[in-house]
Write a protein that holds these residues in place. Sequence first.
Motif, PDB file in Angstrom:
ATOM      1  N   TYR A  11       0.795  -1.225   0.000  1.00 21.27           N
ATOM      2  CA  TYR A  11       0.000   0.000   0.000  1.00 21.27           C
ATOM      3  C   TYR A  11       0.832   1.282   0.000  1.00 21.27           C
ATOM      4  O   TYR A  11       0.292   2.343   0.250  1.00 21.27           O
ATOM      5  CB  TYR A  11      -0.971  -0.010   1.179  1.00 21.27           C
ATOM      6  CG  TYR A  11      -2.062  -1.033   0.975  1.00 21.27           C
ATOM      7  CD1 TYR A  11      -3.193  -0.741   0.238  1.00 21.27           C
ATOM      8  CD2 TYR A  11      -1.921  -2.320   1.493  1.00 21.27           C
ATOM      9  CE1 TYR A  11      -4.183  -1.684   0.021  1.00 21.27           C
ATOM     10  CE2 TYR A  11      -2.913  -3.280   1.289  1.00 21.27           C
ATOM     11  CZ  TYR A  11      -4.031  -2.947   0.550  1.00 21.27           C
ATOM     12  OH  TYR A  11      -5.002  -3.888   0.336  1.00 21.27           O
ATOM     13  N   SER A  12       2.121   1.170  -0.301  1.00 22.81           N
ATOM     14  CA  SER A  12       2.941   2.374  -0.447  1.00 22.81           C
ATOM     15  C   SER A  12       4.093   2.081  -1.408  1.00 22.81           C
ATOM     16  O   SER A  12       4.426   0.921  -1.654  1.00 22.81           O
ATOM     17  CB  SER A  12       3.495   2.828   0.908  1.00 22.81           C
ATOM     18  OG  SER A  12       4.499   1.937   1.356  1.00 22.81           O
ATOM     19  N   VAL A  13       4.684   3.135  -1.923  1.00 21.93           N
ATOM     20  CA  VAL A  13       5.804   2.974  -2.847  1.00 21.93           C
ATOM     21  C   VAL A  13       7.004   2.376  -2.114  1.00 21.93           C
ATOM     22  O   VAL A  13       7.728   1.549  -2.677  1.00 21.93           O
ATOM     23  CB  VAL A  13       6.158   4.318  -3.512  1.00 21.93           C
ATOM     24  CG1 VAL A  13       7.397   4.192  -4.384  1.00 21.93           C
ATOM     25  CG2 VAL A  13       4.983   4.829  -4.331  1.00 21.93           C
ATOM     26  N   ASP A  14       7.212   2.750  -0.863  1.00 25.06           N
ATOM     27  CA  ASP A  14       8.325   2.190  -0.082  1.00 25.06           C
ATOM     28  C   ASP A  14       8.162   0.679   0.100  1.00 25.06           C
ATOM     29  O   ASP A  14       9.124  -0.079  -0.037  1.00 25.06           O
ATOM     30  CB  ASP A  14       8.435   2.872   1.278  1.00 25.06           C
ATOM     31  CG  ASP A  14       8.876   4.322   1.167  1.00 25.06           C
ATOM     32  OD1 ASP A  14       9.531   4.670   0.151  1.00 25.06           O
ATOM     33  OD2 ASP A  14       8.569   5.105   2.084  1.00 25.06           O
ATOM     34  N   GLU A  15       6.941   0.249   0.404  1.00 30.94           N
ATOM     35  CA  GLU A  15       6.685  -1.191   0.532  1.00 30.94           C
ATOM     36  C   GLU A  15       6.874  -1.889  -0.814  1.00 30.94           C
ATOM     37  O   GLU A  15       7.388  -3.006  -0.869  1.00 30.94           O
ATOM     38  CB  GLU A  15       5.264  -1.444   1.022  1.00 30.94           C
ATOM     39  CG  GLU A  15       5.012  -1.089   2.462  1.00 30.94           C
ATOM     40  CD  GLU A  15       3.558  -1.359   2.833  1.00 30.94           C
ATOM     41  OE1 GLU A  15       3.170  -2.539   2.828  1.00 30.94           O
ATOM     42  OE2 GLU A  15       2.839  -0.387   3.116  1.00 30.94           O
ATOM     43  N   ALA A  16       6.473  -1.218  -1.884  1.00 29.31           N
ATOM     44  CA  ALA A  16       6.640  -1.798  -3.226  1.00 29.31           C
ATOM     45  C   ALA A  16       8.121  -1.972  -3.542  1.00 29.31           C
ATOM     46  O   ALA A  16       8.519  -2.995  -4.098  1.00 29.31           O
ATOM     47  CB  ALA A  16       5.971  -0.918  -4.272  1.00 29.31           C
ATOM     48  N   LEU A  20       9.923  -5.404  -4.356  1.00 30.79           N
ATOM     49  CA  LEU A  20      10.676  -5.550  -5.605  1.00 30.79           C
ATOM     50  C   LEU A  20      12.086  -6.057  -5.349  1.00 30.79           C
ATOM     51  O   LEU A  20      12.582  -6.925  -6.069  1.00 30.79           O
ATOM     52  CB  LEU A  20      10.735  -4.227  -6.362  1.00 30.79           C
ATOM     53  CG  LEU A  20       9.463  -3.818  -7.092  1.00 30.79           C
ATOM     54  CD1 LEU A  20       9.596  -2.388  -7.613  1.00 30.79           C
ATOM     55  CD2 LEU A  20       9.183  -4.768  -8.227  1.00 30.79           C
ATOM     56  N   ASN A  21      12.738  -5.516  -4.335  1.00 37.81           N
ATOM     57  CA  ASN A  21      14.084  -5.988  -3.997  1.00 37.81           C
ATOM     58  C   ASN A  21      14.059  -7.447  -3.563  1.00 37.81           C
ATOM     59  O   ASN A  21      14.960  -8.212  -3.896  1.00 37.81           O
ATOM     60  CB  ASN A  21      14.696  -5.103  -2.912  1.00 37.81           C
ATOM     61  CG  ASN A  21      15.043  -3.724  -3.441  1.00 37.81           C
ATOM     62  OD1 ASN A  21      15.290  -3.540  -4.635  1.00 37.81           O
ATOM     63  ND2 ASN A  21      15.028  -2.745  -2.569  1.00 37.81           N
ATOM     64  N   TYR A  22      13.036  -7.833  -2.826  1.00 36.00           N
ATOM     65  CA  TYR A  22      12.871  -9.224  -2.410  1.00 36.00           C
ATOM     66  C   TYR A  22      12.697 -10.122  -3.636  1.00 36.00           C
ATOM     67  O   TYR A  22      13.319 -11.186  -3.738  1.00 36.00           O
ATOM     68  CB  TYR A  22      11.660  -9.333  -1.475  1.00 36.00           C
ATOM     69  CG  TYR A  22      11.300 -10.741  -1.101  1.00 36.00           C
ATOM     70  CD1 TYR A  22      11.975 -11.395  -0.081  1.00 36.00           C
ATOM     71  CD2 TYR A  22      10.288 -11.423  -1.780  1.00 36.00           C
ATOM     72  CE1 TYR A  22      11.645 -12.695   0.270  1.00 36.00           C
ATOM     73  CE2 TYR A  22       9.953 -12.729  -1.437  1.00 36.00           C
ATOM     74  CZ  TYR A  22      10.635 -13.351  -0.417  1.00 36.00           C
ATOM     75  OH  TYR A  22      10.322 -14.640  -0.080  1.00 36.00           O
ATOM     76  N   ILE A  23      11.853  -9.707  -4.569  1.00 33.76           N
ATOM     77  CA  ILE A  23      11.597 -10.494  -5.773  1.00 33.76           C
ATOM     78  C   ILE A  23      12.862 -10.613  -6.619  1.00 33.76           C
ATOM     79  O   ILE A  23      13.200 -11.686  -7.110  1.00 33.76           O
ATOM     80  CB  ILE A  23      10.430  -9.881  -6.580  1.00 33.76           C
ATOM     81  CG1 ILE A  23       9.114 -10.067  -5.828  1.00 33.76           C
ATOM     82  CG2 ILE A  23      10.335 -10.490  -7.968  1.00 33.76           C
ATOM     83  CD1 ILE A  23       7.945  -9.306  -6.423  1.00 33.76           C
ATOM     84  N   ARG A  24      13.576  -9.515  -6.785  1.00 38.27           N
ATOM     85  CA  ARG A  24      14.839  -9.551  -7.549  1.00 38.27           C
ATOM     86  C   ARG A  24      15.853 -10.468  -6.882  1.00 38.27           C
ATOM     87  O   ARG A  24      16.586 -11.188  -7.558  1.00 38.27           O
ATOM     88  CB  ARG A  24      15.418  -8.147  -7.661  1.00 38.27           C
ATOM     89  CG  ARG A  24      14.705  -7.260  -8.627  1.00 38.27           C
ATOM     90  CD  ARG A  24      15.452  -5.942  -8.698  1.00 38.27           C
ATOM     91  NE  ARG A  24      14.685  -4.935  -9.369  1.00 38.27           N
ATOM     92  CZ  ARG A  24      14.629  -3.666  -8.996  1.00 38.27           C
ATOM     93  NH1 ARG A  24      15.306  -3.244  -7.949  1.00 38.27           N
ATOM     94  NH2 ARG A  24      13.913  -2.808  -9.666  1.00 38.27           N
ATOM     95  N   ALA A  25      15.910 -10.433  -5.556  1.00 41.40           N
ATOM     96  CA  ALA A  25      16.865 -11.264  -4.823  1.00 41.40           C
ATOM     97  C   ALA A  25      16.563 -12.749  -4.995  1.00 41.40           C
ATOM     98  O   ALA A  25      17.447 -13.584  -4.804  1.00 41.40           O
ATOM     99  CB  ALA A  25      16.850 -10.901  -3.340  1.00 41.40           C
TER     100      ALA A  25
END
Length: 128
Positions: A11-16, A20-25
Amino acid sequence: MEYRREIGLVYSVDEAMAKLNYIRAHGFSEHEIHLFAKDIRPLHSLKMYTEINIHAAGNWVDQMISLITGQNIYAVSLRILQLTQEEVAHYGHGIEQGGIFLFAEHEHPYEKEPVKQRVPVNIPNVVD
Protein backbone atom coordinates in the motif's frame (compact mmCIF):
# COMPACT_ATOMS: atom_id res chain seq x y z
CA MET A 1 9.68 -27.31 -16.17
CA GLU A 2 8.62 -25.72 -12.96
CA TYR A 3 7.06 -22.28 -12.86
CA ARG A 4 7.74 -20.00 -9.93
CA ARG A 5 5.57 -17.08 -8.89
CA GLU A 6 5.84 -14.26 -6.43
CA ILE A 7 2.74 -12.26 -5.59
CA GLY A 8 2.34 -9.31 -3.29
CA LEU A 9 -0.05 -6.53 -2.41
CA VAL A 10 1.41 -3.41 -0.82
CA TYR A 11 0.00 0.00 0.00
CA SER A 12 2.94 2.37 -0.45
CA VAL A 13 5.80 2.97 -2.85
CA ASP A 14 8.33 2.19 -0.08
CA GLU A 15 6.69 -1.19 0.53
CA ALA A 16 6.64 -1.80 -3.23
CA MET A 17 10.37 -1.10 -3.44
CA ALA A 18 11.07 -3.50 -0.57
CA LYS A 19 8.96 -6.21 -2.24
CA LEU A 20 10.68 -5.55 -5.61
CA ASN A 21 14.08 -5.99 -4.00
CA TYR A 22 12.87 -9.22 -2.41
CA ILE A 23 11.60 -10.49 -5.77
CA ARG A 24 14.84 -9.55 -7.55
CA ALA A 25 16.87 -11.26 -4.82
CA HIS A 26 14.96 -14.48 -5.57
CA GLY A 27 16.19 -14.58 -9.16
CA PHE A 28 13.49 -12.76 -11.10
CA SER A 29 14.54 -10.45 -13.91
CA GLU A 30 12.98 -7.00 -14.14
CA HIS A 31 11.11 -7.84 -17.34
CA GLU A 32 9.38 -10.72 -15.50
CA ILE A 33 7.89 -8.39 -12.86
CA HIS A 34 4.50 -6.70 -13.32
CA LEU A 35 2.96 -3.98 -11.15
CA PHE A 36 -0.74 -3.13 -11.25
CA ALA A 37 -2.08 0.03 -9.61
CA LYS A 38 -5.04 2.33 -9.92
CA ASP A 39 -2.73 5.36 -9.90
CA ILE A 40 0.63 4.69 -11.56
CA ARG A 41 1.99 8.26 -11.23
CA PRO A 42 4.06 7.46 -8.11
CA LEU A 43 5.61 4.54 -10.03
CA HIS A 44 6.81 6.56 -13.06
CA SER A 45 10.41 6.61 -11.82
CA LEU A 46 10.42 2.82 -11.87
CA LYS A 47 9.06 2.85 -15.39
CA MET A 48 11.76 5.26 -16.56
CA TYR A 49 14.77 3.50 -15.03
CA THR A 50 13.88 -0.19 -15.06
CA GLU A 51 12.35 -2.82 -17.30
CA ILE A 52 9.55 -3.53 -14.81
CA ASN A 53 6.12 -3.68 -16.46
CA ILE A 54 3.73 -1.18 -14.91
CA HIS A 55 0.03 -1.45 -15.74
CA ALA A 56 -2.72 1.05 -15.04
CA ALA A 57 -5.53 -1.05 -13.60
CA GLY A 58 -8.96 0.08 -14.65
CA ASN A 59 -8.07 1.42 -18.09
CA TRP A 60 -10.76 1.88 -20.74
CA VAL A 61 -10.46 -1.72 -22.00
CA ASP A 62 -10.97 -2.98 -18.44
CA GLN A 63 -13.95 -0.65 -18.09
CA MET A 64 -15.59 -2.07 -21.20
CA ILE A 65 -15.01 -5.68 -20.13
CA SER A 66 -16.29 -4.83 -16.65
CA LEU A 67 -19.50 -3.42 -18.13
CA ILE A 68 -20.05 -6.54 -20.22
CA THR A 69 -19.17 -9.13 -17.56
CA GLY A 70 -20.32 -7.29 -14.45
CA GLN A 71 -17.00 -7.98 -12.69
CA ASN A 72 -15.08 -5.50 -10.58
CA ILE A 73 -13.09 -3.25 -12.91
CA TYR A 74 -9.83 -3.90 -11.04
CA ALA A 75 -10.39 -7.65 -10.94
CA VAL A 76 -10.78 -7.53 -14.73
CA SER A 77 -7.27 -6.05 -14.94
CA LEU A 78 -5.87 -9.26 -13.44
CA ARG A 79 -7.74 -11.65 -15.76
CA ILE A 80 -4.68 -12.60 -17.85
CA LEU A 81 -2.54 -13.72 -14.91
CA GLN A 82 -4.06 -17.19 -14.44
CA LEU A 83 -5.02 -16.55 -10.82
CA THR A 84 -7.85 -18.27 -9.00
CA GLN A 85 -11.17 -16.44 -8.75
CA GLU A 86 -10.55 -15.85 -5.05
CA GLU A 87 -7.12 -14.34 -5.74
CA VAL A 88 -8.53 -12.12 -8.50
CA ALA A 89 -11.29 -10.88 -6.17
CA HIS A 90 -8.87 -10.30 -3.27
CA TYR A 91 -6.17 -8.51 -5.24
CA GLY A 92 -8.70 -6.61 -7.35
CA HIS A 93 -10.26 -5.27 -4.15
CA GLY A 94 -6.79 -4.35 -2.87
CA ILE A 95 -6.07 -2.35 -6.03
CA GLU A 96 -9.45 -0.64 -5.67
CA GLN A 97 -8.45 0.39 -2.12
CA GLY A 98 -5.25 2.01 -3.46
CA GLY A 99 -2.87 -0.92 -3.25
CA ILE A 100 -0.09 -1.89 -5.62
CA PHE A 101 -0.24 -5.48 -6.84
CA LEU A 102 3.10 -7.10 -7.70
CA PHE A 103 3.30 -10.24 -9.81
CA ALA A 104 6.38 -12.09 -11.06
CA GLU A 105 6.53 -15.42 -12.81
CA HIS A 106 9.18 -17.42 -14.65
CA GLU A 107 10.44 -20.86 -15.40
CA HIS A 108 13.13 -22.44 -13.30
CA PRO A 109 14.38 -25.51 -15.17
CA TYR A 110 17.05 -26.22 -12.54
CA GLU A 111 14.69 -26.29 -9.58
CA LYS A 112 12.78 -29.38 -10.53
CA GLU A 113 11.92 -31.73 -7.72
CA PRO A 114 14.06 -34.86 -7.72
CA VAL A 115 12.37 -37.84 -9.26
CA LYS A 116 11.55 -40.51 -6.71
CA GLN A 117 13.46 -43.66 -7.42
CA ARG A 118 11.39 -46.73 -7.87
CA VAL A 119 12.47 -49.82 -6.08
CA PRO A 120 12.30 -52.90 -8.27
CA VAL A 121 9.70 -55.32 -7.02
CA ASN A 122 10.24 -59.04 -7.34
CA ILE A 123 7.09 -60.72 -8.50
CA PRO A 124 7.09 -64.42 -7.79
CA ASN A 125 6.20 -66.72 -10.63
CA VAL A 126 2.58 -67.60 -10.38
CA VAL A 127 1.81 -71.24 -11.01
CA ASP A 128 -1.64 -72.21 -12.16
